[in-house]
Structure formats: C-alpha cells, structure tokens
Design a protein around this motif. Structure first.
Motif, PDB file in Angstrom:
ATOM      1  N   ASP A 105     -17.098  33.754 137.722  1.00  0.00           N
ATOM      2  CA  ASP A 105     -17.415  35.174 137.949  1.00  0.00           C
ATOM      3  C   ASP A 105     -17.238  35.984 136.678  1.00  0.00           C
ATOM      4  OD1 ASP A 105     -17.930  34.562 140.577  1.00  0.00           O
ATOM      5  OD2 ASP A 105     -15.918  35.109 141.279  1.00  0.00           O
ATOM      6  N   ASP A 106     -16.192  35.681 135.920  1.00  0.00           N
ATOM      7  CA  ASP A 106     -15.949  36.419 134.676  1.00  0.00           C
ATOM      8  C   ASP A 106     -17.016  36.104 133.641  1.00  0.00           C
ATOM      9  OD1 ASP A 106     -13.496  37.566 135.636  1.00  0.00           O
ATOM     10  OD2 ASP A 106     -12.549  35.617 135.295  1.00  0.00           O
ATOM     11  N   VAL A 107     -17.462  34.839 133.574  1.00  0.00           N
ATOM     12  CA  VAL A 107     -18.537  34.480 132.649  1.00  0.00           C
ATOM     13  C   VAL A 107     -19.809  35.227 133.001  1.00  0.00           C
ATOM     14  CG1 VAL A 107     -20.060  32.598 131.921  1.00  0.00           C
ATOM     15  CG2 VAL A 107     -17.605  32.224 132.039  1.00  0.00           C
ATOM     16  N   HIS A 108     -20.079  35.330 134.295  1.00  0.00           N
ATOM     17  CA  HIS A 108     -21.264  36.082 134.733  1.00  0.00           C
ATOM     18  C   HIS A 108     -21.194  37.525 134.247  1.00  0.00           C
ATOM     19  CE1 HIS A 108     -23.865  38.338 137.542  1.00  0.00           C
ATOM     20  NE2 HIS A 108     -24.606  37.232 137.512  1.00  0.00           N
ATOM     21  N   GLU A 109     -20.022  38.121 134.290  1.00  0.00           N
ATOM     22  CA  GLU A 109     -19.859  39.501 133.805  1.00  0.00           C
ATOM     23  C   GLU A 109     -20.033  39.570 132.293  1.00  0.00           C
ATOM     24  OE1 GLU A 109     -19.197  43.582 134.030  1.00  0.00           O
ATOM     25  OE2 GLU A 109     -19.606  42.114 135.610  1.00  0.00           O
ATOM     26  N   LEU A 110     -19.470  38.589 131.580  1.00  0.00           N
ATOM     27  CA  LEU A 110     -19.591  38.590 130.116  1.00  0.00           C
ATOM     28  C   LEU A 110     -21.033  38.401 129.673  1.00  0.00           C
ATOM     29  CD1 LEU A 110     -16.474  36.413 129.169  1.00  0.00           C
ATOM     30  CD2 LEU A 110     -16.764  38.869 128.760  1.00  0.00           C
ATOM     31  N   MET A 111     -21.828  37.728 130.493  1.00  0.00           N
ATOM     32  CA  MET A 111     -23.207  37.473 130.118  1.00  0.00           C
ATOM     33  C   MET A 111     -24.066  38.734 130.139  1.00  0.00           C
ATOM     34  SD  MET A 111     -23.456  34.422 129.113  1.00  0.00           S
ATOM     35  CE  MET A 111     -25.225  34.267 129.045  1.00  0.00           C
ATOM     36  N   ARG A 112     -23.506  39.838 130.585  1.00  0.00           N
ATOM     37  CA  ARG A 112     -24.234  41.113 130.460  1.00  0.00           C
ATOM     38  C   ARG A 112     -24.433  41.459 128.987  1.00  0.00           C
ATOM     39  NH1 ARG A 112     -22.150  46.131 133.247  1.00  0.00           N
ATOM     40  NH2 ARG A 112     -20.257  45.606 132.096  1.00  0.00           N
ATOM     41  N   TYR A 113     -23.565  40.906 128.143  1.00  0.00           N
ATOM     42  CA  TYR A 113     -23.679  41.135 126.700  1.00  0.00           C
ATOM     43  C   TYR A 113     -24.294  39.919 126.006  1.00  0.00           C
ATOM     44  CZ  TYR A 113     -20.580  45.135 127.334  1.00  0.00           C
ATOM     45  OH  TYR A 113     -20.041  46.342 127.721  1.00  0.00           O
ATOM     46  N   ALA A 114     -25.042  39.104 126.746  1.00  0.00           N
ATOM     47  CA  ALA A 114     -25.611  37.893 126.166  1.00  0.00           C
ATOM     48  C   ALA A 114     -26.438  38.211 124.934  1.00  0.00           C
ATOM     49  CB  ALA A 114     -26.472  37.161 127.205  1.00  0.00           C
ATOM     50  N   ALA A 115     -26.135  37.498 123.849  1.00  0.00           N
ATOM     51  CA  ALA A 115     -26.857  37.635 122.580  1.00  0.00           C
ATOM     52  C   ALA A 115     -26.719  39.027 121.977  1.00  0.00           C
ATOM     53  CB  ALA A 115     -28.327  37.270 122.747  1.00  0.00           C
ATOM     54  N   ARG A 116     -25.704  39.789 122.405  1.00  0.00           N
ATOM     55  CA  ARG A 116     -25.441  41.096 121.816  1.00  0.00           C
ATOM     56  C   ARG A 116     -23.963  41.189 121.466  1.00  0.00           C
ATOM     57  NH1 ARG A 116     -26.050  45.527 125.283  1.00  0.00           N
ATOM     58  NH2 ARG A 116     -25.909  44.171 127.119  1.00  0.00           N
ATOM     59  N   TYR A 117     -23.683  41.883 120.392  1.00  0.00           N
ATOM     60  CA  TYR A 117     -22.296  42.071 119.988  1.00  0.00           C
ATOM     61  C   TYR A 117     -21.569  42.891 121.039  1.00  0.00           C
ATOM     62  CZ  TYR A 117     -18.236  43.809 117.442  1.00  0.00           C
ATOM     63  OH  TYR A 117     -16.959  44.143 117.073  1.00  0.00           O
ATOM     64  N   ARG A 118     -20.431  42.421 121.446  1.00  0.00           N
ATOM     65  CA  ARG A 118     -19.617  43.119 122.452  1.00  0.00           C
ATOM     66  C   ARG A 118     -18.552  43.932 121.731  1.00  0.00           C
ATOM     67  NH1 ARG A 118     -14.965  40.784 126.234  1.00  0.00           N
ATOM     68  NH2 ARG A 118     -15.137  42.148 128.060  1.00  0.00           N
ATOM     69  N   PRO A 119     -18.716  45.240 121.704  1.00  0.00           N
ATOM     70  CA  PRO A 119     -17.782  46.067 120.927  1.00  0.00           C
ATOM     71  C   PRO A 119     -16.402  46.141 121.568  1.00  0.00           C
ATOM     72  CG  PRO A 119     -19.285  47.451 122.163  1.00  0.00           C
ATOM     73  CD  PRO A 119     -19.750  46.051 122.368  1.00  0.00           C
ATOM     74  N   LYS A 120     -15.439  46.430 120.747  1.00  0.00           N
ATOM     75  CA  LYS A 120     -14.094  46.628 121.248  1.00  0.00           C
ATOM     76  C   LYS A 120     -14.008  47.971 121.963  1.00  0.00           C
ATOM     77  CE  LYS A 120     -11.973  43.931 117.519  1.00  0.00           C
ATOM     78  NZ  LYS A 120     -11.015  43.950 116.391  1.00  0.00           N
ATOM     79  N   PRO A 121     -13.035  48.154 122.865  1.00  0.00           N
ATOM     80  CA  PRO A 121     -12.900  49.443 123.570  1.00  0.00           C
ATOM     81  C   PRO A 121     -12.724  50.598 122.592  1.00  0.00           C
ATOM     82  CG  PRO A 121     -11.512  47.754 124.568  1.00  0.00           C
ATOM     83  CD  PRO A 121     -12.044  47.173 123.304  1.00  0.00           C
ATOM     84  N   ARG A 122     -13.406  51.686 122.870  1.00  0.00           N
ATOM     85  CA  ARG A 122     -13.290  52.856 121.990  1.00  0.00           C
ATOM     86  C   ARG A 122     -12.014  53.629 122.269  1.00  0.00           C
ATOM     87  NH1 ARG A 122     -19.477  55.368 121.986  1.00  0.00           N
ATOM     88  NH2 ARG A 122     -20.492  53.490 121.089  1.00  0.00           N
ATOM     89  N   ASN A 123     -11.655  53.684 123.532  1.00  0.00           N
ATOM     90  CA  ASN A 123     -10.454  54.427 123.900  1.00  0.00           C
ATOM     91  C   ASN A 123      -9.239  53.501 123.872  1.00  0.00           C
ATOM     92  OD1 ASN A 123     -12.080  56.709 124.425  1.00  0.00           O
ATOM     93  ND2 ASN A 123     -12.487  55.950 126.504  1.00  0.00           N
ATOM     94  N   PRO A 124      -8.148  53.962 123.295  1.00  0.00           N
ATOM     95  CA  PRO A 124      -6.959  53.099 123.190  1.00  0.00           C
ATOM     96  C   PRO A 124      -6.447  52.629 124.544  1.00  0.00           C
ATOM     97  CG  PRO A 124      -6.755  55.018 121.762  1.00  0.00           C
ATOM     98  CD  PRO A 124      -7.968  55.245 122.615  1.00  0.00           C
ATOM     99  N   GLY A 125      -6.606  53.444 125.604  1.00  0.00           N
ATOM    100  CA  GLY A 125      -6.087  53.072 126.910  1.00  0.00           C
ATOM    101  C   GLY A 125      -7.051  52.250 127.749  1.00  0.00           C
ATOM    102  N   GLU A 126      -8.246  52.015 127.259  1.00  0.00           N
ATOM    103  CA  GLU A 126      -9.248  51.283 128.036  1.00  0.00           C
ATOM    104  C   GLU A 126      -8.919  49.794 128.059  1.00  0.00           C
ATOM    105  OE1 GLU A 126     -14.076  50.423 128.039  1.00  0.00           O
ATOM    106  OE2 GLU A 126     -13.206  51.931 126.686  1.00  0.00           O
ATOM    107  N   ILE A 127      -8.999  49.209 129.255  1.00  0.00           N
ATOM    108  CA  ILE A 127      -8.689  47.790 129.425  1.00  0.00           C
ATOM    109  C   ILE A 127      -9.999  47.003 129.452  1.00  0.00           C
ATOM    110  CG2 ILE A 127      -7.679  46.049 130.933  1.00  0.00           C
ATOM    111  CD1 ILE A 127      -5.749  48.141 131.938  1.00  0.00           C
ATOM    112  N   GLN A 128     -10.064  45.981 128.665  1.00  0.00           N
ATOM    113  CA  GLN A 128     -11.253  45.133 128.585  1.00  0.00           C
ATOM    114  C   GLN A 128     -10.879  43.704 128.955  1.00  0.00           C
ATOM    115  OE1 GLN A 128     -13.070  44.142 124.682  1.00  0.00           O
ATOM    116  NE2 GLN A 128     -14.910  45.143 125.477  1.00  0.00           N
ATOM    117  N   GLN A 129     -11.598  43.130 129.933  1.00  0.00           N
ATOM    118  CA  GLN A 129     -11.328  41.757 130.318  1.00  0.00           C
ATOM    119  C   GLN A 129     -11.673  40.795 129.186  1.00  0.00           C
ATOM    120  OE1 GLN A 129     -13.454  41.202 134.099  1.00  0.00           O
ATOM    121  NE2 GLN A 129     -11.453  40.905 135.054  1.00  0.00           N
TER     122      GLN A 129
END
Length: 402
Positions: A105-129
């Motif tokens: 399930d998590d891989v399926h979510e990560l594939m939304r960024y397939a072949a695109r750079y996945r940026p780091k969270p902009r907000n310090p408090g934002e949680i990124q899986q």
C-alpha cells in the motif's frame, strides 16, 4: 616560469584523465565510467543469469558510480502486474534498514511520484511517510510492473535532476530485462531438475518391475522346462537374456548403492572397464583412489553424486577419447569431495556454463551434471582445455545451502 608552466601543463594533460579516474574510484566509489554506464551495465548483465551477481553489480558498482548512497529494489509478486494486492519482496538494499521498506500500500502511494523527484517537506512540522525516498521508478516488463526501485540519499544534495532520472530509467529498463531472464532461468532450472527426479523415479520403478516380475517369470519358465527341452541353445539364450536384463537393472538403479557410495563407485569402475561399447583404443585404465568407507549419506545425495561421476567418466570415454581416468577424493562424515581427471582431448570451457546455453549447444551430459549438483546443494567445477584433459570437481557438505 612560463616555460615551467608549459612543461607542467604538457605533462599533466595526458595523465589528468587517469588521475581523475583514480580519484573517482578510490574516493568517490565511482567504479563504472559515467559516459559508458548504460552500455557497460548492459554488457555485464547479459553474461550472467545470477541474481546474486546482479545485486552485487547494482549495489557495489552502478549506484555508487551515480553517487547514490541509498536505494532499494523491490520485487512485486502477484497482483496481476498491479501493486494493489501484491506481495513485496526485498531484492536489493543499499544502506537501508529493512524496517524502512514500505509495504504494497505504501509503495502504491509512493508511485504517485513515479519518475519525478519527491521533494522534502516544506514545513518543519509536516510528516512525510518514508522520508528517505526521493525518487521511485517502476520496473516494467511485458506490460506489467514486476518491481520498483526506490532512491534516497545522493551526493551532494539528494537531488535528482531530469537528466539523472533519464539515466536511471535506462538502467532500470536494463534491470527489468535482467530480472525477466533470471526468472525464466529459474523456471528452466526447476523444470529440468523435476525431469531429472521424475527420470530417477521411473528408473527405480522399471528396475523393480524387471527384477520382481520379469526375472521371476524367467526363473519360473526355466524351472518348468524338462531336461530334453532345455537344450544347450535354450540354456545359452536363457543365461544371455537374464544377464542382459540384470545389466539393464544395474543401469537403471545401481544395486551397490544399497551398500554405500564407495561400493557403488567400485562397481562402476568395474563395469566401465568391462563394457566393450566404450572401450577406446583397448581397455580403458580407470583408477579409483577413494579410500574405502562405509559412511552413508542421504539417498538422493549418493544417487546424484554417483550419476555425476558416471556421466563424467562416460563423457571422457565416449567424447574425449580418454585412455586413462582417475577418480579420487574422500568420503567424510559430513562432506564428500570427488575429482574425476582424464587425459582426453578436452574442450573449450570459455562458453558460459548456464543451463540454457548448455542445452542449446547439445551439452546434455554437462547440463545434467550441473543440475544434479544443484539438486543436492553441491558445488561443481569443471576445468578443461584443448589437448589437456578435463577435471570435474564436485564438493558436497552436509547442511550446505540450507
């Protein structure tokens, strides 16, 4: 000063590429030239169908040469080519804790960024899986997703540009082909090994039927003949037929294997020396230099090692025109080491000793020997060259490959 600068420049220009390459290899772990990465990688993976070698190549050479410090290659099994409902297995990890590997399930979510750079969270408090993942590339073969490659930390700034992604796509496309070939090779090995096992089961059945039924019927027929009917011609034909059937039974299932591998090898040498069909330039000189032993091993181990030795000897006599064969080694409590050396014409072992290549070149005997060794988790090595004879070395250890 100007002359010194010119001289130093003339000396430095030709050696600078070598110096740069030395710096890249020893300080930056760049072992493959970047301008030839895809071509070099493609050539390397086509020479082997071994998943371990593919993992080592990606983890130790390809990704470090691209300055990638974190990566994970995951295989997707099931799910009809879709990530949903599939089973994820870890194929290769580069500096990644297995606990940080996402599920289906998590891989399926990560594939939304397939072949695109996945940026780091902009907000310090934002949680990124799975914050270590900066790029996800699907591994596609024959129109279905067979895996996904996740990339993380990368020197110097963890960023993956469009040109970087393009280069990685080319690498992943080659990896997809390699994975398909590895899967096909595994299926071929499994089918061939199953054929070997079915063959041995059928041989045992035929040997038992010939011994318990045919020989028994012949014995009853012989007993029912009176002295007048049992003339010399009949007796000779009867004895010849019985002897022939016993020879067939021995070939189907060596009777001396019931008493151990060493006894069976002793009988094998006697049979080979006495068999007129394989005698080349007179009676072959076959020497058994394995110390006597009553040690017993699992039934399949004894059978397959016997068949390997048998096939190696028959290859030497029938194809290599050998006049002398030496069978040496030892039988220990938990290990077996056997060597078969011959003085035949030898052959070229430069070709890859892969099952599909051996079969396509009609090396059925060699293919069977390698697969029998694989069935019992033994290691087998062949050393040969033209006019220099051949050495077959097989080693089995109890618990090996478990």
């Amino acid at each position: 000063s100007l002359a010194a600068i010119v001289i130093v420049s003339l000396v430095a220009i030709p050696i600078y590429p070598k110096f740069e390459r030395w710096i890249e290899r020893n300080f930056m772990s760049i072992t493959l030239p970047l301008d030839q990465m895809v071509e070099t990688y493609s050539n390397r993976i086509t020479t082997s169908l071994d998943s371990v070698q593919l993992v080592n190549l990606l983890r130790d050479e390809v990704f470090p040469s691209l300055l990638i410090r974190q990566a994970a290659l995951l295989r997707i099994n099931g799910g009809n080519g879709n990530i949903d409902g599939s089973h994820i297995t870890k194929f290769m990890l580069l500096r990644i804790d297995p606990a940080q590997i996402p599920g289906a399930d998590d891989v399926h979510e990560l594939m939304r960024y397939a072949a695109r750079y996945r940026p780091k969270p902009r907000n310090p408090g934002e949680i990124q899986q799975f914050p270590w993942v900066r790029l996800a590339l699907p591994i596609i073969a024959e129109g279905r997703i067979i895996g996904v490659c996740l990339f993380g930390r990368r020197d110097p700034d963890d960023y993956y540009s469009l040109s970087d992604i393009k280069a990685l796509k080319a690498i992943i496309n080659q990896t997809a082909l390699a994975l398909v070939n590895i899967d096909q090779a595994k299926r071929l090995h499994a089918l061939y090994q199953n054929d070997i096992e079915r063959h041995e089961v059928e041989c045992r059945r035929l040997a038992r039927e010939l011994h318990d039924v045919v020989l028994s019927d012949l014995a009853i027929m012989a007993q029912s003949m009176d002295d007048q009917q049992a003339n010399d011609e009949y007796q000779n034909a009867y004895q010849s037929g019985v002897q022939h059937i016993r020879g067939i039974i021995s070939g189907l299932r060596p009777a001396m294997l019931n008493y151990g591998l060493r006894s069976a090898l002793d009988e094998l040498v006697d049979e080979l020396c006495a068999n007129p069909k394989i005698q080349i330039n007179g009676k072959p000189d076959i020497v058994l230099s394995v110390p006597p032993s009553q040690q017993r091993y699992p039934e399949d181990v004894e059978l397959h090692l016997y068949r390997i030795v048998q096939q190696a000897c028959e290859n030497a006599l029938n194809h290599a025109q050998a006049s002398r064969i030496s069978i040496s080694g030892f039988l220990k409590d938990d290990s077996i080491d056997l060597r078969i050396d011959d003085d035949g014409i030898g052959f070229d072992v430069a070709i890859p000793l892969e099952l599909d290549i051996l079969l396509s070149n009609h090396h059925f005997g060699l293919a069977g020997m390698y697969e029998r060794a694989a069935l019992i988790k033994a290691d087998m090595y062949i050393n040969s060259s033209a006019e220099s004879g051949t050495t077959v070395h097989v080693v089995w250890n109890e618990g090996q490959g478990a």
